[in-house]
Write an enzyme that holds these catalytic residues in place. Sequence first.
Site, PDB file in Angstrom:
ATOM      1  N   GLY A 139      39.567  41.133  40.056  1.00  0.00           N
ATOM      2  CA  GLY A 139      40.227  41.080  38.705  1.00  0.00           C
ATOM      3  C   GLY A 139      41.240  41.913  38.597  1.00  0.00           C
ATOM      4  O   GLY A 139      41.698  42.748  39.724  1.00  0.00           O
ATOM      5  N   LYS A 194      45.989  34.997  45.516  1.00  0.00           N
ATOM      6  CA  LYS A 194      47.123  35.664  44.728  1.00  0.00           C
ATOM      7  C   LYS A 194      47.711  36.731  45.540  1.00  0.00           C
ATOM      8  O   LYS A 194      48.823  36.916  45.249  1.00  0.00           O
ATOM      9  CB  LYS A 194      46.366  36.350  43.548  1.00  0.00           C
ATOM     10  N   ARG A 258      50.431  46.794  46.980  1.00  0.00           N
ATOM     11  CA  ARG A 258      50.853  46.696  48.376  1.00  0.00           C
ATOM     12  C   ARG A 258      51.391  45.114  49.129  1.00  0.00           C
ATOM     13  O   ARG A 258      52.250  45.229  49.845  1.00  0.00           O
ATOM     14  CB  ARG A 258      49.805  47.365  49.478  1.00  0.00           C
TER      15      ARG A 258
END
Length: 338
Positions: A139, A194, A258
Amino acid sequence: MTKQKVAILGPGSWGTALSQVLNDNGHDVRLWGNISDQIEEINTKHTNRHYFKDIVLDKNITATLDLGQALSDVDAVLFVVPTKVTRLVARQVAAILDHKVVVMHASKGLEPETHERLSTILEEEIPAHFRSEVVVVSGPSHAEETIVRDITLITAASKDIEAAKYVQSLFSNHYFRLYTNTDVIGVETAGALKNIIAVGAGALHGLGYGDNAKAAVITRGLAEITRLGVKLGADPLTYSGLSGVGDLIVTGTSVHSRNWRAGAALGRGEKLEDIERNMGMVIEGIATTKVAYEIAQDLGVYMPITTAIYKSIYEGADIKESILGMMSNEFRSENEWH
């Protein structure tokens, strides 16, 4: 919940932050890693300065180089190691375990060689009589915020809802809250894919584009993540939850990410090898881009953003030209899940 003994495999930023959550909840936490200086630092100075410069860990959080010691008499094992070594570490765990434990992972990626999700790898490598159904912990969660006890909400997903509820109770407290889900495919693909979109959003920033463009790549990125996930058997509603749009927002808009930072550097024209060296941390989105592109090609799933990033990273295409090229793609309806 009574006091539990938990081994966390991987003392990186997220593993360290999660160790603090569990320690705050009164559990016995053991970190395992393979870098001796880091392990000694955690045990003697109670810091992990490579990831958190100003954080002092509770002295009850211990670390070890000995995997057998970490696993001794534990109730649960949490994998937070890089995707590329998950299978190797799982085999090592399987060779040591002598009792049944709850197996969890909080990593986000797809195995490059097999294209498999991480829960599948853990199921393959750890015998069923030594583990629960795997629970995925995923999440919107920057370790930098969780470590300072900022409010964080994430998902615990498992094919066994009782295993997911156990993990929910294990971690949840006044600043860290978990919601359960049984759509493991959806939660894992959302968490892995994602990172690709975050690279794209970062690249737009590095190229100097504004909020309109960034919102577009995040939103259309969610659409192509959902298309691939549904093709693999996921519930499309999962992508509107914490592990889907929630994680995409936090990863695709923040300098803490990152993957976003790597994309921004690519947009500025920096070389990938320099970016990886300077960052000093695994950029999962780079490897995941290749895996997702290959899966999409095999299954015939339309993923233009992933394709543009793949061509920039792996085929040497100019990233600005790749992104602008999407503006001339064929017209489509907004809601297409195929």
